[in-house]
Design a protein around this motif. Sequence first.
Motif, PDB file in Angstrom:
ATOM      1  N   ALA A  91      -5.355   8.320  -4.735  1.00  0.00           N
ATOM      2  CA  ALA A  91      -4.477   9.401  -5.219  1.00  0.00           C
ATOM      3  C   ALA A  91      -4.068   9.144  -6.668  1.00  0.00           C
ATOM      4  O   ALA A  91      -4.008  10.075  -7.479  1.00  0.00           O
ATOM      5  CB  ALA A  91      -3.246   9.535  -4.325  1.00  0.00           C
ATOM      6  N   VAL A  92      -3.793   7.894  -6.990  1.00  0.00           N
ATOM      7  CA  VAL A  92      -3.448   7.540  -8.376  1.00  0.00           C
ATOM      8  C   VAL A  92      -4.646   7.792  -9.286  1.00  0.00           C
ATOM      9  O   VAL A  92      -4.497   8.329 -10.384  1.00  0.00           O
ATOM     10  CB  VAL A  92      -2.957   6.077  -8.466  1.00  0.00           C
ATOM     11  CG1 VAL A  92      -2.845   5.612  -9.913  1.00  0.00           C
ATOM     12  CG2 VAL A  92      -1.610   5.925  -7.751  1.00  0.00           C
ATOM     13  N   ARG A  93      -5.853   7.443  -8.827  1.00  0.00           N
ATOM     14  CA  ARG A  93      -7.058   7.690  -9.625  1.00  0.00           C
ATOM     15  C   ARG A  93      -7.213   9.178  -9.918  1.00  0.00           C
ATOM     16  O   ARG A  93      -7.440   9.575 -11.063  1.00  0.00           O
ATOM     17  CB  ARG A  93      -8.303   7.165  -8.907  1.00  0.00           C
ATOM     18  CG  ARG A  93      -9.595   7.387  -9.706  1.00  0.00           C
ATOM     19  CD  ARG A  93     -10.851   6.867  -9.017  1.00  0.00           C
ATOM     20  NE  ARG A  93     -10.766   5.428  -8.839  1.00  0.00           N
ATOM     21  CZ  ARG A  93     -10.634   4.821  -7.636  1.00  0.00           C
ATOM     22  NH1 ARG A  93     -10.601   5.533  -6.529  1.00  0.00           N
ATOM     23  NH2 ARG A  93     -10.560   3.520  -7.552  1.00  0.00           N
ATOM     24  N   ARG A  94      -7.077  10.023  -8.876  1.00  0.00           N
ATOM     25  CA  ARG A  94      -7.198  11.478  -9.080  1.00  0.00           C
ATOM     26  C   ARG A  94      -6.154  11.973 -10.078  1.00  0.00           C
ATOM     27  O   ARG A  94      -6.454  12.785 -10.955  1.00  0.00           O
ATOM     28  CB  ARG A  94      -7.056  12.224  -7.752  1.00  0.00           C
ATOM     29  CG  ARG A  94      -8.306  12.166  -6.886  1.00  0.00           C
ATOM     30  CD  ARG A  94      -8.208  13.070  -5.665  1.00  0.00           C
ATOM     31  NE  ARG A  94      -7.078  12.768  -4.803  1.00  0.00           N
ATOM     32  CZ  ARG A  94      -7.060  11.812  -3.871  1.00  0.00           C
ATOM     33  NH1 ARG A  94      -8.129  11.066  -3.672  1.00  0.00           N
ATOM     34  NH2 ARG A  94      -5.991  11.616  -3.128  1.00  0.00           N
ATOM     35  N   LEU A  95      -4.922  11.486  -9.932  1.00  0.00           N
ATOM     36  CA  LEU A  95      -3.854  11.888 -10.846  1.00  0.00           C
ATOM     37  C   LEU A  95      -4.203  11.509 -12.277  1.00  0.00           C
ATOM     38  O   LEU A  95      -4.085  12.326 -13.194  1.00  0.00           O
ATOM     39  CB  LEU A  95      -2.530  11.232 -10.437  1.00  0.00           C
ATOM     40  CG  LEU A  95      -1.381  11.412 -11.437  1.00  0.00           C
ATOM     41  CD1 LEU A  95      -0.904  12.858 -11.438  1.00  0.00           C
ATOM     42  CD2 LEU A  95      -0.245  10.461 -11.128  1.00  0.00           C
TER      43      LEU A  95
END
Length: 190
Positions: A91-95
């Motif tokens: 999720a952090v990567r996508r953000l």
Amino acid sequence: MADQINTFSDLQARAGVILARLNAAPAVAIAAATNPLLAVEHLGYQFNPDTRTGIGDRIRLGPTAAEKLAELRTAIARLVDRQVDPDDGPAVRRLLIDLGVLPCSDGEEPDTDPPRWQPGGAGPDPLEPLRDRHPVMDPLLEYRRISARRPRFAPPQAFAAILSGAVTTPLTAVTGRLQSPDPEPGTHPR
């Protein structure tokens, strides 16, 4: 219908009954050492989804750190106009891709998982070199630093494997004690 736990105080009020039930089920008690939230749910309780994360933070890190993590989650959401789980590497990567902090490429993906706890403190955060690329990085890195102070709870799959006996641990028994909240976090082991 499951017994609802909405606050940390609700959990404290049920602690005696929960501990007695854990003492009666040694396999659940051992699995509880890896993830107490899942153990409580296994016993038939249900956490309010809006407060579950904060209760887990308080169990794992204490009241002061849990409050700070809640503030940082709010700050992160405000800066990016959406909720994001700072402990969820994908999720952090996508953000960070959406924000242009990380390139959107098909090449090797950078490590965005939170730093792992290790005795003596967390290892280095792989996102530290990106600190100056967006205002969200400061609260995100602070969140990850605080969260890494203690080991994270085992994921559901690991909890289930331990509970079923498919995976063994060096633990053969677990004991616990109830204590009053500590006004000075870090002065007593949890």
